[in-house]
Design an enzyme around this catalytic site. Structure first.
Site, PDB file in Angstrom:
ATOM      1  N   GLY A  49     -21.794   6.623   7.481  1.00 46.30           N
ATOM      2  CA  GLY A  49     -20.624   7.028   8.262  1.00 46.30           C
ATOM      3  C   GLY A  49     -19.908   8.283   7.790  1.00 46.30           C
ATOM      4  O   GLY A  49     -19.342   9.013   8.589  1.00 46.30           O
ATOM      5  N   GLU A 103     -15.235   8.245   2.085  1.00 48.37           N
ATOM      6  CA  GLU A 103     -15.486   7.165   3.053  1.00 48.37           C
ATOM      7  C   GLU A 103     -15.108   7.624   4.459  1.00 48.37           C
ATOM      8  O   GLU A 103     -14.209   8.449   4.622  1.00 48.37           O
ATOM      9  CB  GLU A 103     -14.615   5.945   2.690  1.00 48.37           C
ATOM     10  CG  GLU A 103     -15.355   4.765   2.109  1.00 48.37           C
ATOM     11  CD  GLU A 103     -16.241   4.012   3.087  1.00 48.37           C
ATOM     12  OE1 GLU A 103     -16.847   4.618   3.988  1.00 48.37           O
ATOM     13  OE2 GLU A 103     -16.351   2.790   2.941  1.00 48.37           O
ATOM     14  N   ASP A 104     -15.758   7.051   5.460  1.00 43.60           N
ATOM     15  CA  ASP A 104     -15.392   7.369   6.844  1.00 43.60           C
ATOM     16  C   ASP A 104     -14.118   6.627   7.242  1.00 43.60           C
ATOM     17  O   ASP A 104     -13.184   7.208   7.786  1.00 43.60           O
ATOM     18  CB  ASP A 104     -16.542   7.042   7.815  1.00 43.60           C
ATOM     19  CG  ASP A 104     -17.084   5.617   7.680  1.00 43.60           C
ATOM     20  OD1 ASP A 104     -16.648   4.871   6.763  1.00 43.60           O
ATOM     21  OD2 ASP A 104     -17.948   5.240   8.489  1.00 43.60           O
ATOM     22  N   ASP A 107     -11.093  -0.218   6.726  1.00 39.85           N
ATOM     23  CA  ASP A 107     -10.654  -1.156   7.764  1.00 39.85           C
ATOM     24  C   ASP A 107     -10.029  -2.373   7.060  1.00 39.85           C
ATOM     25  O   ASP A 107      -8.838  -2.392   6.766  1.00 39.85           O
ATOM     26  CB  ASP A 107     -11.885  -1.496   8.608  1.00 39.85           C
ATOM     27  CG  ASP A 107     -11.586  -2.367   9.802  1.00 39.85           C
ATOM     28  OD1 ASP A 107     -10.439  -2.773   9.969  1.00 39.85           O
ATOM     29  OD2 ASP A 107     -12.526  -2.647  10.567  1.00 39.85           O
ATOM     30  N   LYS A 135      -7.053   1.957   8.674  1.00 40.10           N
ATOM     31  CA  LYS A 135      -6.400   1.036   9.610  1.00 40.10           C
ATOM     32  C   LYS A 135      -5.481   0.106   8.814  1.00 40.10           C
ATOM     33  O   LYS A 135      -5.909  -0.971   8.381  1.00 40.10           O
ATOM     34  CB  LYS A 135      -7.450   0.181  10.335  1.00 40.10           C
ATOM     35  CG  LYS A 135      -8.338   0.941  11.310  1.00 40.10           C
ATOM     36  CD  LYS A 135      -9.283  -0.040  12.008  1.00 40.10           C
ATOM     37  CE  LYS A 135     -10.278   0.633  12.902  1.00 40.10           C
ATOM     38  NZ  LYS A 135     -11.357  -0.277  13.343  1.00 40.10           N
ATOM     39  N   PHE A 156     -11.364  -0.418  17.591  1.00 40.54           N
ATOM     40  CA  PHE A 156     -12.677   0.111  17.197  1.00 40.54           C
ATOM     41  C   PHE A 156     -12.808   1.576  17.611  1.00 40.54           C
ATOM     42  O   PHE A 156     -12.447   1.947  18.723  1.00 40.54           O
ATOM     43  CB  PHE A 156     -13.780  -0.732  17.842  1.00 40.54           C
ATOM     44  CG  PHE A 156     -15.129  -0.437  17.276  1.00 40.54           C
ATOM     45  CD1 PHE A 156     -15.516  -0.955  16.050  1.00 40.54           C
ATOM     46  CD2 PHE A 156     -16.017   0.380  17.971  1.00 40.54           C
ATOM     47  CE1 PHE A 156     -16.753  -0.664  15.509  1.00 40.54           C
ATOM     48  CE2 PHE A 156     -17.260   0.677  17.435  1.00 40.54           C
ATOM     49  CZ  PHE A 156     -17.634   0.157  16.211  1.00 40.54           C
ATOM     50  N   VAL A 157     -13.325   2.401  16.707  1.00 45.95           N
ATOM     51  CA  VAL A 157     -13.513   3.831  17.002  1.00 45.95           C
ATOM     52  C   VAL A 157     -14.960   4.256  16.746  1.00 45.95           C
ATOM     53  O   VAL A 157     -15.666   3.641  15.935  1.00 45.95           O
ATOM     54  CB  VAL A 157     -12.558   4.715  16.147  1.00 45.95           C
ATOM     55  CG1 VAL A 157     -11.129   4.604  16.619  1.00 45.95           C
ATOM     56  CG2 VAL A 157     -12.662   4.390  14.663  1.00 45.95           C
ATOM     57  N   ASP A 163     -20.283   4.902  14.130  1.00 42.52           N
ATOM     58  CA  ASP A 163     -21.182   4.482  15.207  1.00 42.52           C
ATOM     59  C   ASP A 163     -20.767   3.178  15.858  1.00 42.52           C
ATOM     60  O   ASP A 163     -20.009   2.378  15.280  1.00 42.52           O
ATOM     61  CB  ASP A 163     -22.603   4.289  14.647  1.00 42.52           C
ATOM     62  CG  ASP A 163     -22.728   3.013  13.814  1.00 42.52           C
ATOM     63  OD1 ASP A 163     -21.910   2.825  12.883  1.00 42.52           O
ATOM     64  OD2 ASP A 163     -23.609   2.192  14.106  1.00 42.52           O
ATOM     65  N   ARG A 169     -22.598   8.642  16.408  1.00 40.42           N
ATOM     66  CA  ARG A 169     -22.282   9.341  15.143  1.00 40.42           C
ATOM     67  C   ARG A 169     -22.200  10.854  15.333  1.00 40.42           C
ATOM     68  O   ARG A 169     -21.520  11.542  14.586  1.00 40.42           O
ATOM     69  CB  ARG A 169     -23.356   9.063  14.085  1.00 40.42           C
ATOM     70  CG  ARG A 169     -23.401   7.630  13.597  1.00 40.42           C
ATOM     71  CD  ARG A 169     -24.253   7.566  12.330  1.00 40.42           C
ATOM     72  NE  ARG A 169     -24.689   6.211  12.018  1.00 40.42           N
ATOM     73  CZ  ARG A 169     -23.959   5.319  11.360  1.00 40.42           C
ATOM     74  NH1 ARG A 169     -22.741   5.620  10.973  1.00 40.42           N
ATOM     75  NH2 ARG A 169     -24.438   4.115  11.110  1.00 40.42           N
TER      76      ARG A 169
HETATM   77  P1  IMP Z   1     -14.094  -2.466   5.701  1.00 43.73           P
HETATM   78  O1  IMP Z   1     -15.029  -3.029   4.692  1.00 43.73           O
HETATM   79  O2  IMP Z   1     -13.595  -3.543   6.668  1.00 43.73           O
HETATM   80  O3  IMP Z   1     -12.973  -1.654   5.131  1.00 43.73           O
HETATM   81  O4  IMP Z   1     -14.938  -1.530   6.673  1.00 43.73           O
HETATM   82  C1  IMP Z   1     -15.547  -0.394   6.217  1.00 43.73           C
HETATM   83  C2  IMP Z   1     -16.810  -0.064   7.007  1.00 43.73           C
HETATM   84  O5  IMP Z   1     -16.900  -0.761   8.271  1.00 43.73           O
HETATM   85  C3  IMP Z   1     -16.789   1.398   7.355  1.00 43.73           C
HETATM   86  O6  IMP Z   1     -17.375   2.179   6.323  1.00 43.73           O
HETATM   87  C4  IMP Z   1     -17.552   1.456   8.655  1.00 43.73           C
HETATM   88  O7  IMP Z   1     -18.921   1.588   8.412  1.00 43.73           O
HETATM   89  C5  IMP Z   1     -17.278   0.124   9.307  1.00 43.73           C
HETATM   90  N1  IMP Z   1     -16.171   0.184  10.295  1.00 43.73           N
HETATM   91  C6  IMP Z   1     -14.939  -0.355  10.172  1.00 43.73           C
HETATM   92  N2  IMP Z   1     -14.186  -0.094  11.254  1.00 43.73           N
HETATM   93  C7  IMP Z   1     -14.967   0.639  12.098  1.00 43.73           C
HETATM   94  C8  IMP Z   1     -14.739   1.225  13.392  1.00 43.73           C
HETATM   95  O8  IMP Z   1     -13.664   1.146  14.023  1.00 43.73           O
HETATM   96  N3  IMP Z   1     -15.800   1.908  13.918  1.00 43.73           N
HETATM   97  C9  IMP Z   1     -17.005   2.056  13.295  1.00 43.73           C
HETATM   98  N4  IMP Z   1     -17.237   1.515  12.084  1.00 43.73           N
HETATM   99  C10 IMP Z   1     -16.234   0.824  11.489  1.00 43.73           C
END
Ligand code: IMP
Length: 180
Positions: A49, A103-104, A107, A135, A156-157, A163, A169
């Site tokens: 990402g 990081e992208d 969440d 977020k 969701f984005v 992606d 992407r």
């Molecule tokens: P976390 O572990 O919940 O913080 O999520 C991190 C990973 O989930 C990111 O590196 C993304 O790959 C994926 N992710 C979380 N939210 C989104 C979204 O809104 N769109 C696309 N990928 C997401």
């Protein structure tokens, strides 16, 4: 780029355009150039990402630095522990290095929460996190984010590296899931 688009079964509308993304990235780069002036940081880019964010960010970083690309592999440690994300592909010696994780999106914070102890165990001098998107309403694990591009609502984005089911992407803007 279109204002609305459809990827598989879902409709998305434009949320953050490319100009705004580039402005936010320049601001992050400014802070990094300032804070790491006399250091040689190692950027640890989390694929897939973060590839686009890292590419544009690094073009604005003017201090000497190294870049390494890593991936996360999900696996079940035990039945009850859920999925753990293991960092793979670290080829650099991280000991005594100033690490900037790229990081992208953060969440729930689960991914970063899994990754940080793994990097810490390799004895870096410091670790900071740069994320394009954050977020805050979804966060489940406290994480200290040093550099944030945008705080966004819990929706969701896709685009700019992120992606939906492998698609989107390549989009230069960021799109948000719409109600349609
Ligand atoms: P976390 O572990 O919940 O913080 O999520 C991190 C990973 O989930 C990111 O590196 C993304 O790959 C994926 N992710 C979380 N939210 C989104 C979204 O809104 N769109 C696309 N990928 C997401």
């Amino acid at each position: 780029m279109p204002e609305e688009l459809k990827i598989k079964d879902l409709h998305f509308s434009k949320f953050i355009n490319s100009d705004k993304i580039q402005t936010a990235i320049k601001e992050i780069a400014y802070l990094i150039n300032r804070d790491y002036k006399d250091k040689n940081p190692l950027f640890l880019v989390i694929l897939n990402g973060a590839f686009m964010f890292a590419s544009d960010l690094l073009k604005c970083v003017e201090i000497p630095c190294e870049v390494s690309f890593v991936k996360l592999k999900s696996y079940h440690k035990t039945e009850s522990s859920g999925v753990i994300k293991k960092l793979i592909g670290i080829e650099h010696d991280l000991s005594n290095k100033d690490i900037i994780i790229v990081e992208d999106i953060v969440d729930s914070g689960r991914t970063i929460n899994d990754v940080l102890p793994q990097i810490n165990s390799l004895n870096p001098k410091s670790i900071k996190i740069a994320t394009l998107l954050y977020k805050p309403m979804s966060i489940e694990h406290e994480v200290d984010l040093a550099f944030i591009g945008f705080e966004i609502p819990d929706a969701f984005v896709v685009g700019y590296g992120l992606d939906y089911d492998g698609l989107g992407r390549n989009l230069q803007d960021i799109y948000q899931l719409s109600e349609k």
